[in-house]
Enzyme design. Structure first.
Site, PDB file in Angstrom:
ATOM      1  CB  VAL A 167      -0.954  -0.013   1.216  1.00 29.92           C
ATOM      2  CG1 VAL A 167      -0.222   0.320   2.514  1.00 29.92           C
ATOM      3  CG2 VAL A 167      -2.129   0.931   1.021  1.00 29.92           C
ATOM      4  CE1 TYR A 168       3.527   1.475   4.412  1.00 27.74           C
ATOM      5  CE2 TYR A 168       5.852   1.013   4.123  1.00 27.74           C
ATOM      6  CZ  TYR A 168       4.746   1.092   4.944  1.00 27.74           C
ATOM      7  OH  TYR A 168       4.862   0.783   6.281  1.00 27.74           O
ATOM      8  CB  SER A 169       3.827   5.231  -3.095  1.00 28.98           C
ATOM      9  OG  SER A 169       4.164   6.240  -2.159  1.00 28.98           O
TER      10      SER A 169
END
Length: 345
Positions: free
Chosen positions: A61-63
């Site tokens: 989900v990071y970027s």
């Protein structure tokens, strides 16, 4: 570098690890943290490996996957020198199966992460949130399949409550499936909730803590002080609402104690805050972030020395808050306290 076992497993991890929330940063949250490109990430990885920091933490989900891609590119050609920890379960799209921990979602998420990271195995896979809609048996049997296939080596959780972890561990024990050995948690001098239930659980059940946001969502940098506005450039201007709240008076009390101890030991406020965490029970690794080389080197200076018992007590007292129910009787009343021995360090 100090290395510790990850919970009740045979895997040794460095006491400091590098978080990749700034890698490829986009959007209102991750974009505010930073936008580290591949070249910059490769330099940070160089510094980490030279210092013995071999664990790199990321998440799908990071970027929207960009952090995994940048990390994979930065580690190209030296994958065997590193341990990769990634997370999944939070939404990666608007589709009905784009979130959660179903068999469908986990298999696809792992395959996507392997592709983005440019590797054929993940050292530690953590569920980023509890999926109440998917049977625990489905989750754990899928993780067992991924471990047996060699795509995942160890499993853990993040942002779970105590009962959710215990339910999963009991099912894992019943069927002989892999047990969670890591619990990635929010823990800092201005956020000690981990100590009430999850720390005793970790000590009892063998889960090592991987600490995220060890500087209290950027509040323990030494730049935030009583009676002064937030400094220009502080990420709190844009991201405070995303993180755990902290009352101002409590924050200032902790910062003042940190400043006093930092003066005594000749270290910075962040280094003292990180060193305090490194001496807490069940902590296996502290995930540090860095937008640039200078920040990274400053954070690396948090280890290789130790606070005295008196300095730890000063920080403990400044950061203490009233225990919530049902814990307060065990802190206040002698009869209860005798039933609750302290956790061994």
């Amino acid at each position: 570098m100090d290395y510790r076992f990850l919970g009740r497993s045979g895997l040794k991890v460095p006491v400091l690890s590098l978080g990749t929330g700034t890698f490829g940063g986009t959007g209102p949250l991750f974009g505010a943290w930073g936008n580290t490109d591949v070249e910059e990430a490769r330099r940070l990885v160089d510094i980490c490996l030279e210092a013995g920091v071999t664990l790199f933490d990321t998440a799908d989900v990071y970027s929207s996957g960009a952090a995994e891609e940048v990390l994979g590119a930065a580690l190209k050609g030296r994958r065997d020198e590193a341990l990769i920890s990634t997370k999944t379960s939070l939404p990666m799209g608007d589709g009905p199966n784009d979130a959660g921990s179903s068999r469908f979602r986990l298999i696809r998420a792992v395959e996507d992460a392997l592709r983005r990271l440019g590797t054929d195995y993940i050292d530690l896979l953590q569920l980023h949130a509890f999926d109440a809609a998917t049977p625990v048996e489905e989750v754990l049997s899928t993780l067992d399949m991924l471990v047996r296939a060699g795509k995942v080596r160890y499993v853990g959780v993040s942002n779970f409550s105590g009962w959710q972890i215990m339910k999963a561990l009991s099912v894992a024990d019943r069927y002989g499936w892999p047990r969670y050995v890591a619990n990635q948690v929010y823990y800092s001098l201005v956020g000690r909730d981990y100590e009430w239930d999850l720390m005793p659980l970790g000590a009892d059940q063998g889960l090592g803590a991987l600490v995220w946001s060890p500087l209290g969502w950027g509040r323990l940098t030494g730049k935030i002080r009583r009676g002064m506005p937030l400094p220009e450039g502080s990420r709190l201007h844009d991201t405070a609402s995303y993180g755990p709240p902290v009352e101002d008076d409590h924050l200032y009390r902790v910062v003042e104690a940190l400043e006093a101890v930092a003066t005594e030991v000749g270290k910075t406020v962040p280094q003292v805050a990180l060193n305090w965490l490194a001496q807490r029970p069940t902590v296996s690794s502290i995930i540090i972030g860095a937008r640039n080389e200078d920040q990274l080197r400053q954070n690396l200076g948090a280890i290789g020395w130790a606070l005295s018992p008196e300095q730890i007590a000063k920080l403990d007292n400044a950061s203490a808050v009233a225990a919530p129910y049902p814990h307060f009787p065990y802190r206040r009343q002698e009869g209860f306290a005798r039933l609750s021995p302290p956790i061994a360090g």
